[in-house]
Enzyme design. Structure first.
Site, PDB file in Angstrom:
ATOM      1  N   SER A 109      -5.297   0.008  11.701  1.00 10.94           N
ATOM      2  CA  SER A 109      -6.126  -0.729  10.647  1.00 10.94           C
ATOM      3  C   SER A 109      -5.429  -1.056   9.663  1.00 10.94           C
ATOM      4  CB  SER A 109      -7.354   0.134  10.209  1.00 10.94           C
ATOM      5  OG  SER A 109      -8.138  -0.555   9.300  1.00 10.94           O
ATOM      6  N   TYR A 132      -7.696  -7.116   7.568  1.00 12.05           N
ATOM      7  CA  TYR A 132      -8.829  -7.695   6.397  1.00 12.05           C
ATOM      8  C   TYR A 132      -8.163  -8.621   5.717  1.00 12.05           C
ATOM      9  CZ  TYR A 132     -11.763  -3.652   7.917  1.00 12.05           C
ATOM     10  OH  TYR A 132     -12.370  -2.804   8.941  1.00 12.05           O
ATOM     11  N   THR A 158     -10.291  -9.178  11.556  1.00 13.70           N
ATOM     12  CA  THR A 158     -11.758  -8.926  11.455  1.00 13.70           C
ATOM     13  C   THR A 158     -12.376  -9.679  10.459  1.00 13.70           C
ATOM     14  OG1 THR A 158     -11.190  -6.475  11.791  1.00 13.70           O
ATOM     15  CG2 THR A 158     -13.382  -7.237  10.742  1.00 13.70           C
ATOM     16  N   LYS A 254     -11.782 -10.542  15.536  1.00 15.63           N
ATOM     17  CA  LYS A 254     -12.751  -9.465  15.985  1.00 15.63           C
ATOM     18  C   LYS A 254     -14.202  -9.581  15.160  1.00 15.63           C
ATOM     19  CE  LYS A 254     -13.133  -4.366  16.172  1.00 15.63           C
ATOM     20  NZ  LYS A 254     -14.075  -4.275  15.341  1.00 15.63           N
ATOM     21  N   HIS A 278     -19.166  -4.557  14.631  1.00 14.96           N
ATOM     22  CA  HIS A 278     -18.597  -3.450  13.883  1.00 14.96           C
ATOM     23  C   HIS A 278     -19.277  -2.096  14.266  1.00 14.96           C
ATOM     24  CE1 HIS A 278     -15.428  -3.700  11.111  1.00 14.96           C
ATOM     25  NE2 HIS A 278     -15.713  -2.316  10.754  1.00 14.96           N
TER      26      HIS A 278
END
Length: 382
Positions: A109, A132, A158, A254, A278
Site C-alpha cells: 500500500s 492513493y 484505489t 480498485k 474496501h
C-alpha cells in the site's frame, strides 16, 4: 489457542484478538458506521448454492489463473493493506514471503510499512501497488516512478477512498499514526506487553512510500485525516486516464462497483478492475461486490479482467466468484488475522488451508480446472 489449532478464518481472528492490543485489533476488525456492509460482504455468498457434478474423473486439479498478465498458482491473492508492521513486526515482508511460497500475488500500500524496492529485491512473485491519489500531482508522479523502478508489475489505484470512512471503533480508541490514544486505548496496550516489546525491539516503524515526500511527524495525523487532508476528492476520470498512459502497463482500478464505471475503466485503457467496497470500511450500506459481480462481468468481462474482494473467507466463496466470471479474488482480513497471530507462519497456514479448500471443493464440484467453473454450477435463492 495456538497456530496449529487454527482451521478457518474465525480461528485466526480469535488468535489475533488474543495477541494484539485492542486498538490495533479493532483497526483490522472494524468497518464504517454500523458495519452492516462488512457483514453483508460475506453473507452475500450464502444466497448462492453450488451444484456439483459427479463422476467427472477428477484426478488432478489445476487451480492456476492468469490475471492482468500475471500467472498465479491459486486464484486468490493477498490484497494490499496498510500499516502491516503494526500487526506483526515483519509486516509486508512476511506476507510477500508466504505469497511467494504459494505462487500468488501480494500487494503493498501507499501506507505500507516496507518499501516497494525492499520487497521486490527479496521476492519475485507478482506485486501490485495500492496507490492513493494525492492532491500534489508531483507526488503522484514521483511515487509512480518509484514503483516502476522497483519492478512492480501491477498499478492498483484505489478509487473508493477520496475521503476516509467513518470508522467509529478507531474514534473510540483514539487509534492514529503516530499514536494518540485515549486512556482506554492505552490500557489495552498495557494488557498485551509482548506486542510492545516486539514493537520497540525491531526496526523503527515507518511509512517508506510517504516518508520521502510527506511530513508525517507533526502532530497526530490520524488515518482519517490522511485521507481527508492529503488525498484529492476532486480526482476525475481524466486524471486517471493520464495515470494509465504514464504507467504504460498493467493498470487496475480498485473500488469499482457500477457497470457504468466498469465501462469507463475499459474506455480509458485499464487492464483490470477490482469490485470492492474496501471491506466495508468506507461507505456503509453499499452493495456487496459478489452481488454486483455477474452484471459487471456480463458488461465488460470480455474486455477487461474482473476481480473482486471483500468478504472472502472460504474456498467455496472463491469458487462462487470464479463461477460468475471473476478472474481471481483478493483477500485482506483473511491473511491479516493470521499475520497478527503468527507472522509469516500464520500467513502460510492461511494460504495453505485456502489452497486445500479450493482443491478439495473443485474435486467435489467435478472440475479439473478453473476454466470449467461456470454459472451452470450455481443457483441463487430468492
Amino acid at each position: 489457542m495456538r497456530l496449529k489449532d487454527c482451521h478457518n478464518f474465525h480461528d485466526f481472528r480469535r488468535l489475533a484478538e488474543k495477541r494484539l492490543p485492542g486498538p490495533i485489533f479493532n483497526y483490522i476488525d472494524g468497518a464504517a458506521d454500523d458495519e452492516t456492509t462488512y457483514q453483508r460482504n460475506t453473507d452475500a455468498f450464502d444466497g448462492c448454492d453450488l451444484v456439483p457434478n459427479v463422476l467427472a474423473g477428477v484426478k488432478d486439479v489445476d487451480m492456476s489463473v492468469t490475471v492482468m498478465g500475471q500467472k498465479l498458482a491459486m486464484p486468490i491473492y493477498c490484497s494490499p493493506t496498510a500499516l502491516q508492521r503494526l500487526f506483526h513486526h515483519d509486516g509486508e515482508l512476511a506476507v510477500a514471503a508466504a505469497a511467494e511460497k504459494f505462487g500468488t500475488m501480494f500487494g503493498v500500500s501507499s501506507l505500507g510499512t516496507v518499501s516497494l524496492a525492499e520487497v521486490r529485491k527479496k521476492h519475485s512473485n507478482p506485486q501490485c501497488y495500492q496507490f492513493y491519489f494525492h492532491k500534489d500531482r508531483g507526488l503522484n508522479k514521483a511515487m509512480m516512478q518509484s514503483a516502476k523502478e522497483a519492478g512492480v508489475e501491477v498499478m492498483m489505484l484505489t478509487v473508493d477512498s477520496i475521503t476516509g470512512g467513518n470508522r467509529e471503533r478507531d474514534l473510540r480508541t483514539g487509534f492514529s499514526i503516530p499514536f494518540r490514544l485515549s486512556l482506554k486505548g492505552m490500557a489495552q496496550f498495557a494488557l498485551k506487553p509482548m506486542w510492545g516489546i516486539n514493537y520497540v525491539t525491531h526496526e523503527k516503524f515507518a511509512l517508506p512510500q510517504l516518508d520521502d515526500h510527506v511530513d508525517m511527524s507533526a502532530g497526530a495525523l490520524s488515518i482519517g485525516r490522511y485521507f481527508t487532508e492529503m488525498l484529492d476528492p476532486s480526482m476525475t476520470w481524466d486524471d486517471v486516464a493520464k495515470m494509465v498512459q504514464e504507467w504504460d502497463g498493467q493498470f487496475c482500478l480498485k473500488g469499482v462497483m457500477s457497470v457504468a464505471d466498469a465501462k469507463r475503466a475499459v474506455d480509458i485503457g485499464c487492464t483490470g478492475i477490482v469490485l470492492s467496497n474496501h471491506g466495508g470500511r468506507q461507505l456503509d450500506g453499499s452493495r456487496a461486490p459478489f452481488d454486483q459481480l455477474a452484471e459487471i462481468v456480463d458488461a465488460v468481462g470480455d474486455r477487461i479482467d474482473v476481480i473482486m474482494d471483500s468478504g472472502v473467507q472460504r474456498g467455496t466463496h472463491v469458487l462462487k466468484a470464479l463461477s460468475l466470471g471473476a478472474k481471481a479474488v483478493g483477500g485482506g482480513r483473511f491473511y491479516l488475522y493470521p499475520l497478527a497471530a503468527a507472522g509469516q507462519a500464520g500467513v502460510e497456514r492461511a494460504l495453505g488451508l485456502m489452497r486445500s479448500e479450493i482443491e478439495r471443493d473443485m474435486r467435489l464440484m467435478g472440475c479439473k480446472s478453473v476454466s470449467e467453473l461456470n454459472r451452470d454450477n450455481l443457483r441463487f435463492r430468492t
